[in-house]
Every structure is written in C-alpha cells, then in structure tokens.
Design an enzyme around this catalytic site. Structure first.
Site, PDB file in Angstrom:
ATOM      1  N   LYS A 181       0.839  -1.211   0.000  1.00 24.01           N
ATOM      2  CA  LYS A 181       0.000   0.000   0.000  1.00 24.01           C
ATOM      3  C   LYS A 181       0.868   1.254   0.000  1.00 24.01           C
ATOM      4  O   LYS A 181       0.413   2.318  -0.392  1.00 24.01           O
ATOM      5  CB  LYS A 181      -0.887   0.037   1.251  1.00 24.01           C
ATOM      6  CG  LYS A 181      -1.679  -1.228   1.499  1.00 24.01           C
ATOM      7  CD  LYS A 181      -3.050  -1.144   0.916  1.00 24.01           C
ATOM      8  CE  LYS A 181      -3.835  -2.405   1.247  1.00 24.01           C
ATOM      9  NZ  LYS A 181      -5.012  -2.559   0.464  1.00 24.01           N
TER      10      LYS A 181
ATOM     11  N   SER B  44      -6.741  -1.329   6.813  1.00 29.13           N
ATOM     12  CA  SER B  44      -7.546  -0.398   7.606  1.00 29.13           C
ATOM     13  C   SER B  44      -8.895  -0.037   6.978  1.00 29.13           C
ATOM     14  O   SER B  44      -9.464   0.986   7.316  1.00 29.13           O
ATOM     15  CB  SER B  44      -6.741   0.882   7.849  1.00 29.13           C
ATOM     16  OG  SER B  44      -6.422   1.478   6.616  1.00 29.13           O
TER      17      SER B  44
ATOM     18  N   ASN C 206     -10.251  10.671  12.854  1.00 25.86           N
ATOM     19  CA  ASN C 206     -10.068  10.692  11.387  1.00 25.86           C
ATOM     20  C   ASN C 206      -8.811  11.449  10.974  1.00 25.86           C
ATOM     21  O   ASN C 206      -8.832  12.690  10.923  1.00 25.86           O
ATOM     22  CB  ASN C 206     -11.307  11.297  10.727  1.00 25.86           C
ATOM     23  CG  ASN C 206     -12.480  10.336  10.744  1.00 25.86           C
ATOM     24  OD1 ASN C 206     -12.923   9.900  11.805  1.00 25.86           O
ATOM     25  ND2 ASN C 206     -12.968   9.963   9.580  1.00 25.86           N
TER      26      ASN C 206
ATOM     27  N   GLY D 138     -22.194   0.144   9.105  1.00 21.05           N
ATOM     28  CA  GLY D 138     -21.143   0.207  10.123  1.00 21.05           C
ATOM     29  C   GLY D 138     -20.723   1.620  10.488  1.00 21.05           C
ATOM     30  O   GLY D 138     -19.852   1.801  11.340  1.00 21.05           O
TER      31      GLY D 138
ATOM     32  N   ALA E  95      -0.854  -1.997   8.649  1.00 23.36           N
ATOM     33  CA  ALA E  95      -2.151  -2.634   8.906  1.00 23.36           C
ATOM     34  C   ALA E  95      -3.046  -2.472   7.693  1.00 23.36           C
ATOM     35  O   ALA E  95      -2.865  -1.546   6.901  1.00 23.36           O
ATOM     36  CB  ALA E  95      -2.836  -1.989  10.112  1.00 23.36           C
TER      37      ALA E  95
ATOM     38  N   ILE F 235     -22.837  11.400  -0.653  1.00 20.52           N
ATOM     39  CA  ILE F 235     -23.013  11.546   0.800  1.00 20.52           C
ATOM     40  C   ILE F 235     -23.701  10.278   1.283  1.00 20.52           C
ATOM     41  O   ILE F 235     -24.809   9.955   0.833  1.00 20.52           O
ATOM     42  CB  ILE F 235     -23.868  12.785   1.140  1.00 20.52           C
ATOM     43  CG1 ILE F 235     -23.147  14.063   0.690  1.00 20.52           C
ATOM     44  CG2 ILE F 235     -24.197  12.820   2.626  1.00 20.52           C
ATOM     45  CD1 ILE F 235     -23.935  15.349   0.961  1.00 20.52           C
ATOM     46  N   PHE F 236     -23.012   9.575   2.188  1.00 22.89           N
ATOM     47  CA  PHE F 236     -23.553   8.299   2.667  1.00 22.89           C
ATOM     48  C   PHE F 236     -24.580   8.534   3.785  1.00 22.89           C
ATOM     49  O   PHE F 236     -24.272   8.375   4.962  1.00 22.89           O
ATOM     50  CB  PHE F 236     -22.424   7.398   3.175  1.00 22.89           C
ATOM     51  CG  PHE F 236     -21.453   6.959   2.103  1.00 22.89           C
ATOM     52  CD1 PHE F 236     -21.823   6.867   0.775  1.00 22.89           C
ATOM     53  CD2 PHE F 236     -20.142   6.618   2.444  1.00 22.89           C
ATOM     54  CE1 PHE F 236     -20.931   6.458  -0.205  1.00 22.89           C
ATOM     55  CE2 PHE F 236     -19.236   6.202   1.472  1.00 22.89           C
ATOM     56  CZ  PHE F 236     -19.632   6.128   0.145  1.00 22.89           C
TER      57      PHE F 236
ATOM     58  N   LYS G 186      -7.672  -4.509  15.921  1.00 20.08           N
ATOM     59  CA  LYS G 186      -6.875  -3.517  16.652  1.00 20.08           C
ATOM     60  C   LYS G 186      -7.017  -3.715  18.168  1.00 20.08           C
ATOM     61  O   LYS G 186      -6.050  -3.589  18.920  1.00 20.08           O
ATOM     62  CB  LYS G 186      -7.295  -2.097  16.254  1.00 20.08           C
ATOM     63  CG  LYS G 186      -6.921  -1.728  14.824  1.00 20.08           C
ATOM     64  CD  LYS G 186      -5.425  -1.462  14.705  1.00 20.08           C
ATOM     65  CE  LYS G 186      -5.011  -1.034  13.325  1.00 20.08           C
ATOM     66  NZ  LYS G 186      -3.611  -0.628  13.231  1.00 20.08           N
TER      67      LYS G 186
ATOM     68  N   TYR H 254     -12.154  -4.829  11.476  1.00 20.85           N
ATOM     69  CA  TYR H 254     -10.979  -3.949  11.573  1.00 20.85           C
ATOM     70  C   TYR H 254     -10.762  -3.511  13.034  1.00 20.85           C
ATOM     71  O   TYR H 254      -9.671  -3.686  13.589  1.00 20.85           O
ATOM     72  CB  TYR H 254     -11.168  -2.733  10.657  1.00 20.85           C
ATOM     73  CG  TYR H 254     -10.193  -1.632  10.918  1.00 20.85           C
ATOM     74  CD1 TYR H 254      -8.827  -1.839  10.763  1.00 20.85           C
ATOM     75  CD2 TYR H 254     -10.630  -0.377  11.347  1.00 20.85           C
ATOM     76  CE1 TYR H 254      -7.921  -0.820  11.036  1.00 20.85           C
ATOM     77  CE2 TYR H 254      -9.736   0.639  11.609  1.00 20.85           C
ATOM     78  CZ  TYR H 254      -8.383   0.414  11.455  1.00 20.85           C
ATOM     79  OH  TYR H 254      -7.490   1.417  11.728  1.00 20.85           O
TER      80      TYR H 254
HETATM   81  N1  UDP Z   1     -18.332   9.504   3.564  1.00 17.08           N
HETATM   82  C1  UDP Z   1     -19.257   9.921   2.613  1.00 17.08           C
HETATM   83  N2  UDP Z   1     -18.965   9.712   1.290  1.00 17.08           N
HETATM   84  C2  UDP Z   1     -17.817   9.124   0.869  1.00 17.08           C
HETATM   85  C3  UDP Z   1     -16.865   8.702   1.841  1.00 17.08           C
HETATM   86  C4  UDP Z   1     -17.158   8.911   3.179  1.00 17.08           C
HETATM   87  O1  UDP Z   1     -20.307  10.453   2.951  1.00 17.08           O
HETATM   88  O2  UDP Z   1     -17.645   8.944  -0.339  1.00 17.08           O
HETATM   89  C5  UDP Z   1     -18.603   9.744   4.988  1.00 17.08           C
HETATM   90  C6  UDP Z   1     -18.585   8.484   5.844  1.00 17.08           C
HETATM   91  O3  UDP Z   1     -19.861   7.917   5.905  1.00 17.08           O
HETATM   92  C7  UDP Z   1     -18.120   9.046   7.200  1.00 17.08           C
HETATM   93  C8  UDP Z   1     -17.243  10.242   6.830  1.00 17.08           C
HETATM   94  O4  UDP Z   1     -17.557  10.564   5.470  1.00 17.08           O
HETATM   95  O5  UDP Z   1     -19.219   9.524   7.917  1.00 17.08           O
HETATM   96  C9  UDP Z   1     -15.767   9.940   6.913  1.00 17.08           C
HETATM   97  O6  UDP Z   1     -15.512   8.740   6.182  1.00 17.08           O
HETATM   98  P1  UDP Z   1     -14.067   8.215   5.881  1.00 17.08           P
HETATM   99  O7  UDP Z   1     -14.209   6.988   5.032  1.00 17.08           O
HETATM  100  O8  UDP Z   1     -13.241   9.333   5.341  1.00 17.08           O
HETATM  101  O9  UDP Z   1     -13.461   7.866   7.304  1.00 17.08           O
HETATM  102  P2  UDP Z   1     -14.023   6.872   8.452  1.00 17.08           P
HETATM  103  O10 UDP Z   1     -14.914   7.723   9.310  1.00 17.08           O
HETATM  104  O11 UDP Z   1     -14.702   5.738   7.807  1.00 17.08           O
HETATM  105  O12 UDP Z   1     -12.772   6.470   9.172  1.00 17.08           O
END
Ligand code: UDP
Length: 328
Positions: free
Chosen positions: A35, A76, A169, A283, A74, A206-207, A144, A140
């Site tokens: 990676k 991740s 983060n 998750g 790791a 946006i998730f 850890k 994951y």
């Molecule tokens: N997220 C999002 N769209 C994306 C990637 C991430 O809305 O394309 C959201 C994700 O659901 C989380 C936040 O952005 O709430 C941060 O996600 P990231 O994957 O950067 O870090 P994580 O919190 O998973 O370590």
C-alpha cells in the site's frame, strides 16, 4: 540507535518519518510497498519486508540497531474487513505479533501502536473518552483491540511498554505538499471530495443524510496528520521516561459533518463540488468525536493544525500537486 517505522511508506507512517527526520532522529523504515509508496522513502534507510514473514521481521532487527518501534502496518478498510476477515487477522494481529516477538527476542521494549476509534464501536456517550466501552462493530476494530490486549499481556509478562493510540479521522497532508494521502482505490471522504474538485469525479456521494445530527450527515473528528505524528513522539517519550504503558485517544475533540466538510472544501478549492445523497454506509456510527483531554493533559499535546479549513488546504496542495505525479 534508530526508531523503526513499520509501514513508513504509507500515509501516516510517511508523515511520522518526516517529523522524526525534522527532529534529527535516526529512522529506519520497514515496508512491503503493498500500500505504501516508494517515493515516500526516497533517501531514507529502509528494509523491504513483509510483516507476515517472520524471517523478514527478524532480519530488520539483525541488520539495524533499533531501540523503539512505531507500528503503522495494517489493513484499515472497515468494509473490506467485513468481507475478508481472515486477511485482517493475519496481517493486523498475526503480523503485529511477529513484530512484538522479534522485538522481545532482540530486547527492544518500546512500541507505539496505531489503534483506532473503531475499537469503541457505536458510541454510548460523546465525546468518547478512553473509559468508553470497547465493543467494535467491525473486524478492523476487533483486530486492533486484539493487539491492544496482546500489548497489555506483553507488558504484564515481559515488562514491554507500549502506547496504544486510538486515532479518530486522520486527514490533511504535510504543508510542504511533498507527501500525503494516496490510496488505491480511495475510500476516504476528503481525498474523494478533492478528486471531484480536480474534475476526476463527477460528484461526491453523501452516505446518508438521515442521521440524528444537526444536518443529517455523519459527524467526525478530523485530526491533521502532522498533529497526529507529533503525539507519537510525545507518547514515545512518555513510555520511555515513565516506564509505563499508555492508552490515549488522538482527535481534536471537535466534530464536523460530511456536509460541513464539503462546504469547507468548496471554499478552499473554489469548485462547486456537486453532491449526490445515497444510502448509509453499513457500520458508520452517526457521531465520532474524541475526548482529547488525556492527550493534552498527560502528554502535553497541543494540536497546531486543528482548523478544518487548514487541514483541507494542506490536502488540496498535495492532491492538486505531487499526488498526481506519484500516480503516474
Ligand atoms: N463519507 C461519505 N462519502 C464518501 C466517503 C465517506 O459520505 O464517499 C462519509 C462516511 O460515511 C463518514 C465520513 O464521510 O461519515 C468519513 O468517512 P471516511 O471513510 O473518510 O473515514 P471513516 O470515518 O470511515 O474512518
């Protein structure tokens, strides 16, 4: 005597190496470049090896004079860990055990471990302090936490001292713009937003916008990569001088929603950054904000690049510059 930075060619490891070098400390990198990026270790002593191979791990301690290990090797990705748990246990747990065993055999007693907020699972109280229950909701985080428990026993049985640093983060890039975050495929929010600003993607997804938060999107605590690295140096000094192990969160203690991050990125990049709202990512807890008092009070840690605009500016400098050269 050098500090071994395992995973020193990766995102967090390469910033760690940069900081140690700025402090004139001797550094050796261990990486398999699965990676990590070779560009990140240009001019730095390194050993190309795989954590899962006991011979490789042993050989690095035979070849170099090491007095402490900072461990960033790791897998991740939460989603991947739920699809292929065995590779997470093999790399993150067995691999780290190989490292700890080789350290023990060579009389090296100080270990800095990158742990994660994912060890906590779904928060029952926010901000999350170090006393919060640990009930990981993904493999994951579970791997850890398993290593954290191994470290406890290695302290009890062998007197090996470790710092278990639970990251929130990690974000941003070295302000020089020479190194930064570059994953393939990319799954993290800020690099994906910046890829939209660069015209490489049409929109950011946006998730979920139906969380119980101020604007319905998830809230996270973004910590600049160099502030994260500086805490590692303080943690090493702590475990060495106090001869005591340490458990500590690393986050700024303030949260930003996905929509807020997109808005800040719009200002920084001067790009409209179209969005599309899609379903929740399995998750994902609604809110993850660190209780950061311990890092500040016990380690004397003071984050410098805590402003989220500054964090995104440093990421933008990297992504709109050197990162694309590395990709070619
Ligand atoms: N997220 C999002 N769209 C994306 C990637 C991430 O809305 O394309 C959201 C994700 O659901 C989380 C936040 O952005 O709430 C941060 O996600 P990231 O994957 O950067 O870090 P994580 O919190 O998973 O370590």
């Amino acid at each position: 005597m050098a500090i071994l930075v395992a995973g020193g060619a990766g995102y967090i490891g390469s910033h760690m190496v940069r900081l140690l070098q700025r402090q004139n400390r001797e550094v050796v990198v261990f990486d398999n470049f699965e990676k990590g990026h070779r560009e990140a270790v240009a001019g730095i002593p390194f050993f190309e090896g795989d954590l899962r191979n006991k011979q490789d791990v042993k050989a690095v301690f035979e070849q170099f004079s090491i007095d402490a290990v900072m461990h960033f090797c790791a897998y991740s990705l939460v989603g991947e860990s739920m699809e292929r748990p065995e590779i997470y246990y093999e790399n993150n747990v067995q691999g780290t055990l190989n490292m700890l065993t080789a350290m023990k055999d060579h009389g090296i007693r100080h270990f800095i471990f990158s742990s994660t907020a994912a060890t906590y699972g779904e928060p029952v109280s926010v901000p999350i302090d170090e006393q919060h229950p640990t009930v990981p909701t993904n493999v994951y985080g579970e791997t850890k936490l398993a290593v954290e428990k191994i470290l406890d026993w290695f302290d009890t049985i062998y007197g090996n001292k470790s710092a278990r640093l639970r990251y929130f983060n990690a974000a941003g890039a070295d302000p020089d713009g020479d190194i930064g975050e570059l994953h393939t495929p990319e799954s993290h929010l800020i690099p994906l937003i910046l890829a939209v600003a660069l015209g490489e993607r049409e929109h950011i997804s946006i998730f979920g916008d139906d969380y119980d938060t101020k604007d319905g999107t998830c809230i996270r605590d973004y910590i600049h990569i160099n502030d994260l690295a500086s805490a590692h140096v303080l943690a090493l000094e702590y475990i060495q001088t106090k001869n005591e192990s340490l458990l500590c969160n690393l986050g700024n203690g303030s949260g930003y929603s996905v929509k807020e991050i997109i808005d800040v990125a719009r200002e920084v990049t001067d790009h409209e950054i179209p969005v599309e709202t899609v379903g929740r990512r399995p998750g994902d807890p609604a809110v993850l904000i660190a209780g950061s008092d311990k890092a500040r009070n016990v380690l004397g840690w003071e984050p410098k690049l805590y402003d989220v605009g500054t964090i995104i500016e440093t990421a933008w400098k990297w992504h709109s510059g050197k990162a694309r050269e590395w990709q070619r």
